[in-house]
Scaffold this motif. Structure first.
Motif: not given
Ligand SMILES: [Zn+2]
Length: 759
Positions: A557-560, A597-603, A622-627
């Motif tokens: 939540l802090q990240e987001a 169980d997902s691949q490509d979560v950042p995307k 970024t999507a990476q840090t959030l993921a």
């Protein structure tokens, strides 16, 4: 000649029934229940049977119903699709047999086949040379709606018979009759999906099944979890058995999905003895039934008996007493449960339904009241079914006068004045105050009850006195009670106090699963508790897990946070942004299960959060840090999330409970008092049944799950169908086709008592 009063009554009934039929079929807004309609119809039938002169050509008894649609092609049936006469009591059944015997040669002994009477939609399916060619609804009994394409989408309907290569051959031409319906669990799932889409719930499973089947686009039908049971032959070109019981075996051989609970009886008195157990089983069956169908086993005798009016004499439907009734909704009271859950309760004009007078009933929650548009002063349909608390099914909109008032949800708890909340993903309101006097009372009452810590001698009254006299404030205080605490309390003799203290002492040693059940965590009943105790072994493991998950959630939540802030400023603009915002704010419920169980979560996150990201400041993650933050949350919550059957709302509620300071201190206090917080070494009770496979059929003295658990904890296996691999068939009352099959395969059949003796 009948008295004038009877003539008047018959006229009155005809008019009334016509009006109800019109309301039901044309307006789609009935104002009485099926049971109440049946009662009117039956009264008219009885009058007309006693006074045939009163039977007019326009009497509603002189026609059979039709469910034909205007916009579907028609299919003629190869033989009329008949309805059955009804019996409402054992006397009716006795009279039915007596009438039949009078028409038959002397000394004939009738045997019977009984099947549950499914509450679905009749379907007529024709196979030519083993290939499904047409499927039609019952329609008016002569002609039905063509629903061939839609029926083909239902997985339980074989497209070719025999469905498996079993050496049998299909008749040249075969038309069978069956029922299309939703299993109870499937119908619940359909409604959950409706709710998830923000659409109103379906009230009536049969109507919903009918609507699903009559779609013009079979893809819509295919998307609904319909099932079919076949139970009769309408017409055949080829040889078929001459006994009903053998016909069922023949249909099974062809690969049709048969009602699993058919039963054979030597005579009518055996049938009547079994009826009450069938009525009790009604609620354990996976489908809705409203009675049982009874057929004379010998098909030739059925043909010889012919018809009484439009009904075949050789079969009848025994209907269970109605579980629904209509009455007036006088008021709504607010009930607070031990979890703080708010249950609106309907105050009703007293009404007699399935054997008792009901004057209040559950209204479930305020969302549902709003969805179903239930108003104060409405005539409502209520249902009392088995052990379930009576509940309101819905309003009878056709009976409104315009005086009805909307029902508004309360804003504050009536017991502690705390503002009520609605947690994310929940439909219920809650009083969030753990010290709310009503919640404390309800949770203590539950904590000591038989299904929970089982403290003998500590009933609701004792709890109420102890709370009122400030001798206890929470569950843990119970374990600190001494004889002194009862001083000056009326009704507590020395002996009684000693016994009570003894049972409190004994309760400290309850298994971990039992303690978990007793805590009254929302959604955590005995089954979930058993699984939790089995997987986590100690309360400490759950406490530790909750802390870690909460920390991981906070980190996410802090990240987001920058995104959530952006989302808040966007809320008015698009529904997509609202959805993204809701998911961001509840990562454990909304994101973790989706991406576990997902691949490509950042995307995927990028796509989901697009409307927010576009407006976000440069400080946004970024999507990476959030993921990565989400991956960490998933990682720590996994031990809970992976347990089958635990939905994300339940996972979140378990975490919230064990992370809550109040509950943690409560557990600490119990531990200090010596309450057991660990699972015993092994839950296995023995290995007497090692290597054996059991099939259970018929009614047992306890719920079937308990018998299954008994077998499994002693090392045995439970299977759903009888095969050569079956070691034993455990047969109870009203055992059906499985018993028959076991006998034909020469498999040992034992009773529940035999099974208990084995372990
Ligand atoms: Zn409260």
């Amino acid at each position: 000649m009948p008295e004038a009063a009877i003539i008047t009554r018959a006229e009155q009934l005809r008019t009334e029934i016509q009006q109800h039929l019109y309301r039901y079929h044309v307006l789609g807004a009935p104002i009485i229940t099926d049971g109440e309609y049946d009662a009117l119809f039956r009264e008219l039938v009885e009058i007309e049977e006693t006074y045939p002169d009163l039977r007019t050509p326009d009497s509603p008894t002189q026609r059979t119903g039709s469910d034909l649609s205007e916009d579907l092609p028609k299919v003629p049936h190869p033989a009329p699709i008949l309805s059955l006469s009804n019996a409402f009591s054992t006397e009716d059944l006795q009279q039915w047999e007596t009438r039949n015997l009078k028409l038959l040669p002397a000394n004939i002994q009738l045997d019977y086949v009984l099947e549950p009477k499914l509450d679905g939609l009749t379907i007529v399916i024709t196979y030519s040379n083993g290939i499904l060619t047409t499927a039609a609804t019952r329609g008016n009994g002569e002609v039905g709606d063509d629903v061939t394409a839609n029926i083909r989408t239902i997985p339980t309907v074989p497209l070719r018979i025999p469905a498996t290569d079993n050496g049998k051959t299909a008749p040249k031409q075969l038309t069978v009759r069956g029922e299309v319906l939703f299993l109870k669990t499937d119908f619940e799932r359909v409604n959950q999906e409706q709710a998830a889409k923000g659409l109103p719930a379906y009230v009536n499973a049969r109507n919903t099944a009918s609507g699903s089947l009559k779609q013009k686009d079979s893809r819509i039908t295919a998307s609904r979890p319909l099932t079919t049971y076949i139970y009769d032959i309408v017409a055949v070109d080829g040889a078929v058995p001459d006994k009903e019981w053998d016909i069922l075996a023949f249909l099974r051989d062809m690969g049709f999905h048969l009602i699993p609970d058919a039963a054979y009886f030597n005579n009518l008195s055996q049938v009547m003895d079994a009826l009450s157990s069938w009525e009790a089983r009604r609620h354990n069956l996976p489908f809705e039934i409203d009675g049982v169908v009874l057929k004379i086993n010998d098909v030739a005798i059925r043909q010889e008996l012919g018809f009484a009016g439009k009904d075949p004499r050789g079969a009848t439907a025994y209907k269970f007493p109605s579980e629904e009734a209509t009455t007036k909704l006088l008021g709504v009271t607010v009930n607070i449960g031990r979890t703080g859950k708010v249950t609106p309760t309907a105050q009703l004009e007293p009404v007699f339904v399935s054997g008792v007078t009901v004057s209040n009933a559950s209204l479930h929650n305020y969302d549902l009241i709003q969805q179903m548009d239930i108003r104060l002063g409405d005539t409502v349909i209520i249902k009392r079914s088995g052990e379930v608390i009576p509940y309101v099914v819905g309003p009878v909109e056709g009976a409104r006068t315009g005086e009805e008032q909307p029902i508004l949800p309360p804003e504050k708890c009536p017991h502690c004045d705390t503002a009520l909340i609605k947690p994310a993903g929940a439909v219920d309101l809650f009083c969030p105050n753990p010290r709310c006097p009503e919640r404390v009372f309800r949770s203590l009452e539950f904590f000591v009850s038989r299904g929970a810590m089982d403290i003998e001698g500590m009933g609701p009254q004792t709890i109420a006195i102890l709370i009122e006299q400030k001798r206890i404030q929470d569950e843990a205080d119970i374990f600190y009670l001494t004889a002194q605490h009862f001083e000056g309390l009326e009704g507590f003799a020395e002996k009684k106090i000693l016994n009570l203290l003894d049972s409190i002492q004994a309760a400290k040693e309850r298994p971990l699963a039992q303690l978990l059940t007793s805590l009254g965590i929302d959604g955590v009943g005995s089954t979930v508790s058993g699984v939790l105790a089995d997987r986590f072994r100690t309360i400490d493991a759950l406490l530790e897990l909750a802390v870690q998950v909460k920390q991981a959630e906070a980190a996410f939540l802090q990240e987001a946070q920058p995104l959530i802030q952006t989302g808040t400023s966007l809320l008015e603009q698009t529904p997509e942004a609202q959805k993204a915002q809701l998911r961001l704010q509840n990562p454990l419920v909304e994101l973790a299960p989706r991406y576990m169980d997902s691949q490509d979560v950042p995307k995927k996150l990028e796509r989901l959060l697009k409307p927010i990201w576009e407006a976000a400041p440069p400080t946004a993650p970024t999507a990476q840090t959030l993921a990565a933050a989400l991956a960490h949350l998933i990682d720590v919550a996994k031990p809970l999330m992976q347990i089958e059957g635990l939905g994300s709302v339940l996972v979140s509620s378990i975490i919230a409970w064990f992370a809550d300071d109040y509950q943690r201190s409560l557990l600490h206090k119990m531990r200090q008092a010596g309450v057991n917080m660990q699972a015993a070494e092994s839950i296995k009770a023995g290995n007497a049944l090692e290597g054996l496979t059991f099939v259970i059929t018929g009614t047992m003295s306890v719920p079937r799950e308990q018998i299954e658990a008994l077998i499994e904890t002693h090392g045995g296996k439970v299977s759903g169908s009888v095969s050569k691999k079956t070691s034993y068939v455990v047969a109870g009352e009203a055992a059906g086709s499985k018993l028959e099959k076991a006998q034909s395969l020469g498999i040992k059949v034992i009773s529940e008592a035999d099974l208990r003796a084995m372990v």
